[in-house]
Structures are given as C-alpha cells and as structure tokens.
Motif scaffolding. Structure first.
Motif, mmCIF file in Angstrom:
data_model
loop_
_atom_site.group_PDB
_atom_site.id
_atom_site.type_symbol
_atom_site.label_atom_id
_atom_site.label_comp_id
_atom_site.label_asym_id
_atom_site.label_seq_id
_atom_site.Cartn_x
_atom_site.Cartn_y
_atom_site.Cartn_z
ATOM 1 N N GLY A 44 0.802 -1.216 0.000
ATOM 2 C CA GLY A 44 0.000 0.000 0.000
ATOM 3 C C GLY A 44 0.832 1.262 0.000
ATOM 4 N N GLY A 45 2.162 1.122 0.025
ATOM 5 C CA GLY A 45 3.029 2.294 0.066
ATOM 6 C C GLY A 45 2.980 3.148 -1.180
ATOM 7 N N PHE A 46 2.454 2.579 -2.284
ATOM 8 C CA PHE A 46 2.371 3.361 -3.520
ATOM 9 C C PHE A 46 1.549 4.629 -3.333
ATOM 10 N N PHE A 73 3.846 10.403 -10.119
ATOM 11 C CA PHE A 73 4.689 9.217 -10.086
ATOM 12 C C PHE A 73 4.161 8.091 -10.982
ATOM 13 N N PHE A 74 2.881 8.166 -11.352
ATOM 14 C CA PHE A 74 2.210 7.033 -11.965
ATOM 15 C C PHE A 74 2.093 7.223 -13.478
ATOM 16 N N ILE A 75 2.780 6.340 -14.218
ATOM 17 C CA ILE A 75 2.836 6.388 -15.670
ATOM 18 C C ILE A 75 1.886 5.324 -16.214
ATOM 19 N N PRO A 76 0.888 5.698 -16.999
ATOM 20 C CA PRO A 76 -0.063 4.705 -17.517
ATOM 21 C C PRO A 76 0.634 3.551 -18.232
ATOM 22 N N GLY A 77 0.305 2.327 -17.805
ATOM 23 C CA GLY A 77 0.829 1.134 -18.451
ATOM 24 C C GLY A 77 2.251 0.755 -18.099
#
Length: 305
Positions: free
Chosen positions: A210-212, A219-223
């Motif tokens: 759950g640390g994401f 920080f989150f890049i699709p795919g």
C-alpha cells in the motif's frame, strides 16, 4: 535475465519504450538556450533556461571551489509537498536531509552542481501540480515525462557551456529527486553514475504494502507496470556505478521491494562484468537521509573520477 544487457541497439530500444510510455517530449524547435541572471559572490549563478516549448526553467549553477572541477552533480530536488522550495533545496536544505545543504558540501569538495525548478515547484509553482497532471494526461502526455525531459535538456545545455563539455556527470537526489536521478541516468548514458536516496524499491512490493499511495499523482505512468519493473529501468544504468540508499522503516521503500531490487541488480551488474558497480545500503530510519547515508554519498563521490 534481460537479453538486452550489453547490447547497445537493444538497450536503445528499451529506452525508446520507456520514452514512449512517458509520452511526447515538450521539445523546443530552436534547441536549448539560457541567460545568466545573477552571479553571486559565493560562486552561485542563477540562470533562466529555455528547455521546452512552454515555460522558462529557473536554474542554479554552483561553481566548484577548485580551479578544475572534478565533475558535475546534476542535483534533483525532492517533493514533500514543498512546492515553494524546488531547486533552492540545494542551498537551504530540507528537514529530510542532513546539514549542511548539499550545495555547500559538494562545491567545497570540488564538484560543480546544476539544479532546476521542476514543473510545479519553486518559481514554477503555477499551474499547480494537480492541474499539470490532469492537463498532461488529457493530452496523452505525462507530467513525469515533462520533468524528465527538462532534466535531460538541462544536461544538453550544460554540455554546451565552455569547460563543461567533458566533465563526468553524476545524478543525485532524495525522494522524488531519487526517482529523477535514477530515471535520468537510465535514459541517458552521458550520465556517469547515479546516487538515489530514499525511494528505490520494486513496484510490486509498493502495491502489496500500500506504500504506492504515499507518492504523488506525478509518479504514476499509464501502463508502466505492464512493460517494466523498477529493476528493468535501473538496469539501463548498468554497468555505470549506482549507489542506492534507503531506510528500513520508510513506507516508500518496503523491505520486500528493497530486497527484490537488490537481487535483480546484483544479477544485472554481474552479467555486465561490473559486479561492484551496484551497491544498495539500507539504514535504520524512515524517509530521510541519515548521517551514515550522507557519509556514504560523499565517500562514493570522492572515489569518482
């Protein structure tokens, strides 16, 4: 484990895959440029760089306190929701970093240092990070891609300055800066080495723990996870030296993710014939640089030529 290791053409294709996921780069048609705004008495130069098609990029260039710099540290600032700080972290520090600030320490040890304000930080606080993320995704782009672009375009600019053409360049950063240091070195082999602090742990462990959710939207890049693990991104740095430091109690670097990354990169570096090039150091503590980490960073830089 990765058949492209040691194959220049295959490595270039993997880098192209990573750029594809990041989205189109905000290129300037006329190339990079910059103007020096202020030269301060302590060797600090404040610049305005033109690295992308939309925003000028405020930058700090610190001159080494020696006649011949041993190299350049491309310093990547942290996040911590301190949108007012940005590149000035290099001069003023932050609570998660040891004192004195890295700018003072690095210049005294013979390093020149370059730091920029990333999109949404420092003198670039408007638009907000949240608005930038939404806009980029709507356009089929990513804010992280824009930020990585500016880092590497700043390196293009630096390489064009007299006296900086051939100096070795090392990336360094904490937290978001750690991630930037790693990605920049993975995508550009002009970077001679990488030091990341308090952020490099395998992605699947972040999902499991759950640390994401401790990371910002940028920080989150699709795919990304369909095509890359963090180890596969980091292996693009091999065989160049890479020092990775983390805290055992840091929720952004869960122990399973640290161990998984370490195992994979030991294998990658051994396969490249550079087993000593990768080093992970895990200290007691959380999401902050410890005195021991600072000592490890400086010792690693002192050995760099």
């Amino acid at each position: 484990m990765w058949p492209w290791l040691g194959d220049a053409a295959a490595t270039a294709r993997r880098r192209a895959d990573l750029w594809r996921l990041l989205g189109p780069r905000p290129w300037r048609d006329s190339g990079v440029a910059g103007e020096c705004l202020v030269r301060e008495h302590n060797g600090v130069e404040r610049w305005r760089l033109h690295l992308n098609r939309e925003q000028p990029v405020p930058a700090l260039l610190l001159n080494a306190q020696s006649s011949t710099p041993r190299g350049v540290v491309l310093y990547c600032h942290a996040h911590g929701n301190r949108f007012d700080v940005g590149k000035d972290e290099l001069l003023v520090g932050r609570p998660a970093l040891q004192s004195p600030p890295y700018g003072e320490v690095l210049a005294a040890r013979g390093w020149a240092v370059l730091a920029i304000d990333h999109w949404g930080f420092g003198e670039r606080q408007a638009p907000t990070e949240r608005a930038l993320v939404k806009r980029a995704l709507w356009q089929g782009e990513t804010l992280w891609g824009w930020r990585v672009h500016d880092t590497l375009a700043a390196l293009d600019w630096l390489r064009a300055l007299p006296g900086f053409e051939t100096l070795p360049v090392v990336t360094l950063g904490l937290s978001m800066g750690s991630t930037m240091a790693l990605w920049a070195a993975a995508l550009d082999d002009r970077i001679a080495g990488c030091i990341d602090l308090c952020c490099a742990a395998e992605y699947d462990a972040l999902l499991h723990s759950g640390g994401f959710d401790g990371h910002g939207e940028y920080f989150f890049i699709p795919g990304l996870l369909r095509e890359f693990t963090l180890a596969e991104i980091s292996a693009l740095i091999a065989p160049r030296p890479h020092l990775s430091l983390a805290g055992r109690a840091d929720p952004l670097t869960p122990p399973e993710g640290l161990a998984s990354l370490d195992r994979a990169l030991r294998q990658a570096y051994a396969a490249c014939g550079a087993a000593d090039g990768w080093r992970q150091v895990v200290e007691d503590g959380g999401h902050a640089e410890t005195p021991t980490m600072r000592a490890q960073v400086l010792a690693w830089l002192d050995r760099t030529r």
